[in-house]
Design a protein around this motif. Structure first.
Motif, mmCIF file in Angstrom:
data_model
loop_
_atom_site.group_PDB
_atom_site.id
_atom_site.type_symbol
_atom_site.label_atom_id
_atom_site.label_comp_id
_atom_site.label_asym_id
_atom_site.label_seq_id
_atom_site.Cartn_x
_atom_site.Cartn_y
_atom_site.Cartn_z
ATOM 1 N N UNK A 35 4.815 -4.258 -12.513
ATOM 2 C CA UNK A 35 3.593 -4.360 -13.305
ATOM 3 C C UNK A 35 2.575 -3.286 -12.942
ATOM 4 N N UNK A 36 2.501 -2.900 -11.659
ATOM 5 C CA UNK A 36 1.513 -1.897 -11.237
ATOM 6 C C UNK A 36 1.948 -0.474 -11.578
ATOM 7 N N UNK A 37 3.234 -0.168 -11.388
ATOM 8 C CA UNK A 37 3.685 1.201 -11.629
ATOM 9 C C UNK A 37 3.814 1.526 -13.112
ATOM 10 N N UNK A 38 3.568 0.536 -13.986
ATOM 11 C CA UNK A 38 3.507 0.793 -15.431
ATOM 12 C C UNK A 38 2.228 1.550 -15.801
ATOM 13 N N UNK A 39 1.173 1.407 -14.989
ATOM 14 C CA UNK A 39 -0.147 1.949 -15.309
ATOM 15 C C UNK A 39 -0.146 3.462 -15.520
ATOM 16 N N UNK A 40 0.427 4.270 -14.603
ATOM 17 C CA UNK A 40 0.401 5.721 -14.846
ATOM 18 C C UNK A 40 1.145 6.136 -16.113
ATOM 19 N N UNK A 41 2.225 5.437 -16.451
ATOM 20 C CA UNK A 41 2.951 5.744 -17.685
ATOM 21 C C UNK A 41 2.080 5.400 -18.889
ATOM 22 N N UNK A 98 0.832 -1.202 0.000
ATOM 23 C CA UNK A 98 0.000 0.000 0.000
ATOM 24 C C UNK A 98 0.869 1.256 0.000
ATOM 25 N N UNK A 99 1.895 1.259 0.829
ATOM 26 C CA UNK A 99 2.790 2.423 0.895
ATOM 27 C C UNK A 99 3.615 2.536 -0.386
ATOM 28 N N UNK A 100 4.212 1.409 -0.787
ATOM 29 C CA UNK A 100 5.096 1.420 -1.953
ATOM 30 C C UNK A 100 4.361 1.822 -3.229
ATOM 31 N N UNK A 101 3.209 1.193 -3.480
ATOM 32 C CA UNK A 101 2.493 1.464 -4.717
ATOM 33 C C UNK A 101 1.865 2.852 -4.729
ATOM 34 N N UNK A 102 1.458 3.356 -3.560
ATOM 35 C CA UNK A 102 0.939 4.731 -3.493
ATOM 36 C C UNK A 102 2.027 5.728 -3.865
ATOM 37 N N UNK A 103 3.214 5.562 -3.262
ATOM 38 C CA UNK A 103 4.328 6.462 -3.560
ATOM 39 C C UNK A 103 4.735 6.361 -5.023
ATOM 40 N N UNK A 104 4.841 5.109 -5.530
ATOM 41 C CA UNK A 104 5.244 4.906 -6.923
ATOM 42 C C UNK A 104 4.229 5.509 -7.890
ATOM 43 N N UNK A 105 2.944 5.272 -7.624
ATOM 44 C CA UNK A 105 1.910 5.779 -8.531
ATOM 45 C C UNK A 105 1.943 7.304 -8.584
ATOM 46 N N UNK A 106 2.010 7.942 -7.418
ATOM 47 C CA UNK A 106 2.021 9.404 -7.383
ATOM 48 C C UNK A 106 3.290 9.965 -8.028
ATOM 49 N N UNK A 145 -6.099 -2.143 -14.163
ATOM 50 C CA UNK A 145 -6.393 -2.035 -15.596
ATOM 51 C C UNK A 145 -7.890 -1.911 -15.879
ATOM 52 N N UNK A 146 -8.718 -2.277 -14.894
ATOM 53 C CA UNK A 146 -10.167 -2.121 -15.053
ATOM 54 C C UNK A 146 -10.552 -0.662 -15.261
ATOM 55 N N UNK A 147 -9.718 0.264 -14.770
ATOM 56 C CA UNK A 147 -10.015 1.690 -14.938
ATOM 57 C C UNK A 147 -9.642 2.177 -16.338
ATOM 58 N N UNK A 148 -8.943 1.338 -17.127
ATOM 59 C CA UNK A 148 -8.496 1.720 -18.466
ATOM 60 C C UNK A 148 -9.136 0.849 -19.540
ATOM 61 N N UNK A 149 -9.192 -0.457 -19.296
ATOM 62 C CA UNK A 149 -9.646 -1.407 -20.302
ATOM 63 C C UNK A 149 -11.008 -2.007 -19.957
ATOM 64 N N UNK A 150 -11.715 -2.408 -20.996
ATOM 65 C CA UNK A 150 -12.916 -3.216 -20.820
ATOM 66 C C UNK A 150 -12.492 -4.668 -20.599
ATOM 67 N N UNK A 151 -13.444 -5.498 -20.185
ATOM 68 C CA UNK A 151 -13.125 -6.878 -19.807
ATOM 69 C C UNK A 151 -12.460 -7.673 -20.930
ATOM 70 N N UNK A 152 -12.878 -7.431 -22.181
ATOM 71 C CA UNK A 152 -12.299 -8.184 -23.305
ATOM 72 C C UNK A 152 -10.797 -7.933 -23.425
ATOM 73 N N UNK A 153 -10.386 -6.683 -23.184
ATOM 74 C CA UNK A 153 -8.974 -6.342 -23.289
ATOM 75 C C UNK A 153 -8.183 -6.918 -22.119
ATOM 76 N N UNK A 191 4.728 -1.815 -24.767
ATOM 77 C CA UNK A 191 5.294 -1.222 -23.547
ATOM 78 C C UNK A 191 4.682 -1.845 -22.303
ATOM 79 N N UNK A 192 3.363 -2.039 -22.300
ATOM 80 C CA UNK A 192 2.679 -2.612 -21.143
ATOM 81 C C UNK A 192 3.190 -4.016 -20.834
ATOM 82 N N UNK A 193 3.422 -4.814 -21.870
ATOM 83 C CA UNK A 193 3.921 -6.180 -21.661
ATOM 84 C C UNK A 193 5.399 -6.178 -21.263
ATOM 85 N N UNK A 194 6.201 -5.369 -21.947
ATOM 86 C CA UNK A 194 7.653 -5.456 -21.793
ATOM 87 C C UNK A 194 8.176 -4.760 -20.543
#
Length: 304
Positions: A71-77, A19-27, A273-281, A94-97
């Motif tokens: 994998x999580x901190x890739x989302x904001x980029x 929770x701490x790590x991902x919050x700091x990384x995301x921001x 990724x639910x905030x970006x993609x639909x279920x099919x993606x 980019x998302x995969x690699x």
């Protein structure tokens, strides 16, 4: 401390840590992406990562390889690339690699397993990422991006009295406001994903993993790939853990599948990724990661 208490402690410790790590990384990453967007014109990003230019896919793969993101901190980029209207296929590369080929994983791979295994891992991860990004674009999966993912949060410029201010706000503060607005949108997804992942991490014994993923089990490789996703393991830990599991008797093909499954995707990332993609993606994303993990595991077992 009995076994149950120890598992609860491990789960709580992992929850607080993530929770701490991902919050700091995301921001932090969101803010840095905002700063880059302020200085690099969107059309420049579109030109570099254009799907029309074949080199864009390779550039996206190596961009992922030099960015030390999990994998999580890739989302904001990824959100920044979406708003810059970069090519869909190159964004997916980019998302995969990015989480699979970041410098930390490559360095630890080389130290732990040697350069031959590292080169095999790099070629597999890069090759599948590029091919998957290309195919997903050609198959029209861009339509499964949520429309709101392209929209930058609006900034409310009000004074203390509640009246809208006419003078512009400070640029750095404006970037922070957008960053905070993005974070508030994904916070419920983030907390939910971390909670479930932490429970699985705390209550799944390593002895069970080793037993079902040993060389004697013909389904060890797909099993290792699947359990790697809910087990959110940071890059700094996944390689040493894999080496320990291999020393306990886990097959090296299964180890390869576990590394790709856990580093390439995580339950927390899927929820985000639910905030970006639909279920099919999201299903397509998981199919790519699992296919990469299983094929790499079997091919590694065959070649080595």
């Amino acid at each position: 401390m009995n076994i149950t208490e120890n598992m609860v402690f491990e789960a709580l410790h992992m929850f607080v840590f993530l929770a701490i790590e991902l919050t700091v990384l995301f921001l932090l990453i969101s803010y840095l992406v905002g700063v880059l967007q302020a200085y690099i014109p969107p059309d420049k990003i579109r030109d570099i990562l254009s799907s029309k230019n074949g080199k864009g896919y390779i550039i996206a793969g190596f961009l992922g390889a030099i960015t030390p993101f999990c994998s999580c901190s890739t989302i904001p980029f990824l959100k920044g690339l979406l708003r810059a209207k970069a090519g869909f296929g190159t964004m997916m590369v980019f998302l995969f690699a990015s989480p699979l080929l970041n410098p930390i994983i490559i360095g630890l791979f080389a130290v732990t397993f040697g350069w031959k295994v590292t080169v095999f891992y790099f070629v597999m991860a890069m090759g599948v990422s590029v091919v998957a990004g290309f195919l997903l674009e050609k198959l029209g999966f861009e339509k499964y991006i949520r429309p709101e993912a392209y929209v930058e949060p609006k900034i409310s410029r009000c004074s203390a009295s509640g009246r809208k201010e006419s003078k512009p706000v400070n640029k750095w503060f404006e970037i922070w406001v957008v960053t905070w607005a993005d974070f508030k949108k994904v916070l419920p997804f983030l907390v939910g994903g971390i909670a479930v992942g932490s429970l699985i991490y705390g209550f799944m014994p390593t002895e069970f993993v080793v037993r079902v993923a040993s060389d004697g089990n013909p389904l060890a490789i797909p099993f290792a790939a699947i359990i790697g996703i809910p087990l959110y393991i940071r890059a700094e830990a996944v390689i040493p853990l894999s080496a320990a599991l291999a020393a306990k008797g886990m097959g090296l093909g299964a180890v390869m599948a576990l590394v790709i499954g856990s580093a390439g995707a995580s339950l927390t990332e899927v929820v985000l990724l639910k905030s970006i993609f639909k279920n099919q993606m999201i299903v397509a994303f998981l199919v790519v990661i699992l296919s990469m993990a299983v094929s790499a595991g079997y091919l590694y077992s065959y070649l080595f």
